[in-house]
Design an enzyme around this catalytic site. Structure first.
Site, mmCIF file in Angstrom:
data_model
loop_
_atom_site.group_PDB
_atom_site.id
_atom_site.type_symbol
_atom_site.label_atom_id
_atom_site.label_comp_id
_atom_site.label_asym_id
_atom_site.label_seq_id
_atom_site.Cartn_x
_atom_site.Cartn_y
_atom_site.Cartn_z
ATOM 1 C CE1 TYR A 58 -15.737 -48.917 25.747
ATOM 2 C CE2 TYR A 58 -15.194 -47.836 23.676
ATOM 3 C CZ TYR A 58 -15.422 -48.990 24.397
ATOM 4 O OH TYR A 58 -15.350 -50.215 23.784
ATOM 5 C CB VAL A 86 -14.939 -53.636 24.267
ATOM 6 C CG1 VAL A 86 -16.433 -53.386 24.485
ATOM 7 C CG2 VAL A 86 -14.201 -53.613 25.611
ATOM 8 C CG PHE A 100 -4.143 -51.652 25.829
ATOM 9 C CD1 PHE A 100 -5.406 -51.858 26.364
ATOM 10 C CD2 PHE A 100 -3.511 -50.429 26.030
ATOM 11 C CE1 PHE A 100 -6.027 -50.851 27.098
ATOM 12 C CE2 PHE A 100 -4.119 -49.425 26.769
ATOM 13 C CZ PHE A 100 -5.392 -49.638 27.304
ATOM 14 C CB VAL A 155 -21.915 -55.845 20.929
ATOM 15 C CG1 VAL A 155 -23.315 -56.444 20.814
ATOM 16 C CG2 VAL A 155 -21.591 -55.544 22.387
ATOM 17 N NE ARG A 200 -29.274 -48.888 17.358
ATOM 18 C CZ ARG A 200 -28.497 -47.831 17.610
ATOM 19 N NH1 ARG A 200 -28.400 -47.360 18.846
ATOM 20 N NH2 ARG A 200 -27.820 -47.237 16.625
#
Length: 403
Positions: free
Chosen positions: A117, A76, A403, A78, A84
């Site tokens: 998260y 994951v 992982f 960005v 934002r």
């Protein structure tokens, strides 16, 4: 869905999001083979990828020993140029919808930043023990039968199948462990010289009893020397045993490697036996760190998939704004033989969010402790204590690798 031909661009965005350090070619190729493109998504700006997210197809051991389908959320990231803008939220939305459609009741991840998260319903459910043991002063008292275990050095790559067979036999015994698909075992031997930072290449020792492999340890040795003599360090990478004496033999070996005076241990089970065999726990430098984060994607199916170490009959009122299909009241009835969890209109006994259920799900975090912290509200007197006992686990949950 990620197209296989876009993987290199997609993966480069991920690497840049985590600092931009290049990986060895062998490691990159392994991740290429392990990436499930059909279970991966990306955010694109024109023809350029700017966000990444994937979900491995795992099976996770839960209390009672069942192996439950779980999406291993991974990769994951960005791009810093596109922060934002809601890209992460959009990918998490798409991913959890997909996981639900796949019929997988759990999503799990390891968090680079836990605060990210929590707002998507994930909570720390397992913890790992770190230690730096002064083996020059600390001695190990091992159980009877340890001397019957034979140890021998083997080539780590040549022994992969034997080590993986040992690992596979340990999976059902501890909540939080992952049943691995072919290819994952190679993570234990892929390494770059820059990562070793002066330590030896990975070494491997097998434990054997009656001609059968019953355990293994993979480790590196970091030679060091001062005017007072050698004070090298052993760095444990992985260790597994099928019985207490095989494990003890491997730990005793690590404690006694020539020209070393310390043993560095990372992310081991919280209840591992060596802690109770050492002569001086204060010289072991113990630390604890969060490991696996759990998110219940389907509350009913997830709670029904595990067993409970004491009888439980409780109505849970669950809050879940990000996955509203979980919200509402659920009656959980379970014991060591099995469980049923269904929708109900009955009055709530406990009120909590899906995060608290995720934290307690594998038995390593107490519902009573969460209640004391203001995270679980007790409506019916006595319900919290009873549920806390039932949700517990006799064996500490543990994630064997990232992982």
């Amino acid at each position: 869905m990620l197209r296989s031909e876009d993987w290199d661009q997609w993966y480069d965005v991920l690497l840049r999001a985590f600092g931009g350090t290049a990986e060895p070619a062998e490691e990159r190729e392994l991740w290429r083979r392990l990436t499930p493109c059909e279970r991966s998504v990306g955010a694109w700006d024109g023809g350029e990828p700017v966000g990444t997210a994937g979900a491995f197809d795992f099976r996770l051991t839960v209390p009672g020993g069942a192996s439950v389908p779980a999406a291993g959320v991974t990769m994951v990231g960005v791009s810093a140029t596109h922060r934002r803008r809601g890209l992460l939220t959009a990918m998490m939305r798409r991913q959890l919808d997909d996981i639900r459609a796949w019929g997988e009741p759990l999503a799990v991840l390891t968090a680079s930043e836990p605060v990210i998260y929590g707002r998507f319903g994930y909570a720390a459910a397992t913890f790992g023990l770190h230690a730096e043991i002064d083996t020059g002063r600390v001695r190990l008292s091992v159980p009877a039968g340890t001397d019957d275990v034979r140890l021998r050095y083997v080539d780590p790559r040549a022994a992969l199948d034997r080590c993986e067979a040992v690992y596979a036999r340990t999976v059902a015994a501890r909540p939080g462990m992952l049943a691995r698909r072919p290819g994952w075992e190679r993570l234990g031997v892929v390494e770059a010289e820059t990562e070793r930072d002066g330590a030896s290449p990975t070494q491997c020792v097998l434990a054997e009893r009656d001609g059968q492999v019953t355990g293994f340890a993979r480790f590196r040795v970091r030679p060091q020397y001062t005017d007072a003599g050698h004070n090298g360090q052993v760095e444990l990478q992985d260790l597994a045993g099928l019985d207490p004496v095989s494990e003890a033999a491997l730990w005793r070996f690590l404690f006694g490697i020539d020209l070393t005076t310390s043993l560095k241990v990372r992310a081991r089970p919280m209840d591992e036996a060596w802690q109770y065999q050492v002569s001086d726990i204060r010289r072991c430098g113990l630390r604890v760190r969060d490991q696996l984060y759990v998110r219940l994607v389907d509350v009913g199916a997830a709670l029904q998939a595990r067993t409970y170490q004491a009888p439980v009959d409780v109505v849970l009122e669950v809050e879940d704004p990000f996955c509203p299909w979980n919200a509402g009241r659920w009656r959980l009835s379970g014991d060591p033989k099995g469980a049923v969890c269904e929708r109900t209109a009955d009055a709530a006994d406990l009120v909590l969010s899906v995060r608290e259920l995720g934290a307690a799900y594998l038995g390593g975090v107490s519902l009573a402790a969460l209640g004391a912290g203001g995270r679980v509200r007790e409506v019916r007197e006595g319900a919290l204590a009873a549920a806390a006992v039932g949700f517990g686990s006799a064996v500490a949950p543990w994630l064997p690798h990232g992982f």
